[in-house]
Design an enzyme around this catalytic site. Structure first.
Site: not given
Length: 357
Positions: A202-203
């Site tokens: 997700h980063r």
């Protein structure tokens, strides 16, 4: 005394579940959910499953650029502060919700408490690192999870108001792991213990870079085990926008699913062969679950997990994930780097000592 707690993301809500139970025995707490994680499975379900108090305010900010999101949070938080007039503000972790709460509290000269202070990846390009540094420098009480966090703060000249209480996430894992096993069964997910890799991506450093995200998916597709991938909505959207969903479609082992609840995640973490993630929280949950972890980043704020051998950093652009997984080991049999699971009790004791005369 009235404490106003600001949160808005999945990991923060988990920590609130551990702390609010203790906090409300002594103080009045007003809980504000900024809505930074807006998908029900990523946020709302926590309030049902983990017996977290329902938010007194739900700001519904949702997604957006960092500046827009943080600015909108600050505007709405000021309105809440006007109504509630808190004596103390409490924030968690390193998100835009954290920074927004910290800035509004500081501008209004309200004492600020930061839980999970002192973490550093030493990569200032990361929004989370920027949020950590700014929040720590504005805080009056800094509750840290480890000795390394103390060293980080001292290195920056922050020496007052620091307390090593351990990690509230350990409190949460100890409290919720049994509940997860009672509520869910691994077979319901079509998985066999220790025969699958659990993944999360997700980063921004991975998802905003088409080459990195492509490399990650290709690495997953090469593995000889199922990769069970609960996918953040933004990551799923970018995979489609980049036109790289064909990597997933062509693979026989990548199983993309909708976001899952925290309790489900605990169950899947505990039973995984290994975990591959870019999440700070998942790295620690892997450590608490005694499951090896590969972190798709160049730095981590949880350096203890690296030092003890339970976690390995990997750049998917120039390192082979399959080789790294073939060479994972279980590290040293040490699990107390982040305290003994009594962080919430200690936090409440110190707050009472500092603010109740």
């Amino acid at each position: 005394m009235k404490i106003l707690t600001v949160a808005g993301t999945r990991p923060q809500l988990v920590k609130i579940g551990a702390v609010s139970r203790k906090l409300r025995e002594k103080f009045t707490e007003v809980l504000v959910n900024t809505g930074q994680h807006y998908d029900y499975n990523m946020a709302g379900v926590f309030f049902d499953e983990l017996k977290i108090p329902k938010p007194d305010y739900d700001l519904g900010v949702g997604s957006g650029s960092h500046g827009k999101q943080t600015g909108e949070m600050m505007i709405k938080l000021e309105e809440v502060f006007d109504i509630e007039k808190p004596d103390v503000v409490l924030v968690y972790g390193d998100t835009n919700s954290t920074l927004a709460g910290a800035i509004v509290a500081a501008k209004r000269l309200i004492p600020l408490i930061h839980i999970e202070a002192g973490l550093r990846s030493y990569n200032k390009a990361m929004p989370e690192e920027q949020n950590r540094i700014l929040t720590d420098n504005l805080s009056d009480l800094l509750f840290i999870p480890s000795n390394i966090a103390m060293q980080n703060l001292h290195r920056e000249g922050i020496t007052e108001g620091i307390y090593n209480v351990g990690d509230v996430m350990m409190d949460a894992v100890l409290y919720n792991a049994q509940l997860a096993e009672e509520r869910y069964n691994l077979s319901d997910y079509g998985l066999t213990p220790k025969q699958y890799i659990l993944g999360t991506i997700h980063r921004a450093e991975n998802t905003n870079d088409v080459n990195k995200l492509t490399a990650i998916l290709k690495s997953f597709a090469k593995l000889d085990k199922i990769v069970y991938l609960p996918l953040h909505p933004r990551t799923k959207k970018l995979i489609n926008e980049y036109g790289i969903n064909d990597i997933v479609d062509a693979s026989s082992n990548i199983k993309i699913v909708e976001p899952i609840s925290y309790l489900e995640m605990l169950l899947l973490e505990k039973n995984a062969y290994a975990i591959v993630t870019d999440s700070g929280g998942v790295q620690k949950e892997a450590y608490f679950s005694k499951v090896p972890c590969i972190t798709l980043r160049d730095q981590t704020e949880w350096t203890e997990t690296i030092d003890l051998g339970w976690n390995k950093l990997l750049n998917p652009l120039n390192e082979d994930l399959s080789i790294a997984l073939d060479n994972i080991n279980t590290g040293e049999d040490i699990y107390d780097a982040y305290g003994d699971g009594s962080a919430a009790d200690e936090i409440v004791r110190i707050i009472e000592e500092k603010f109740i005369k």
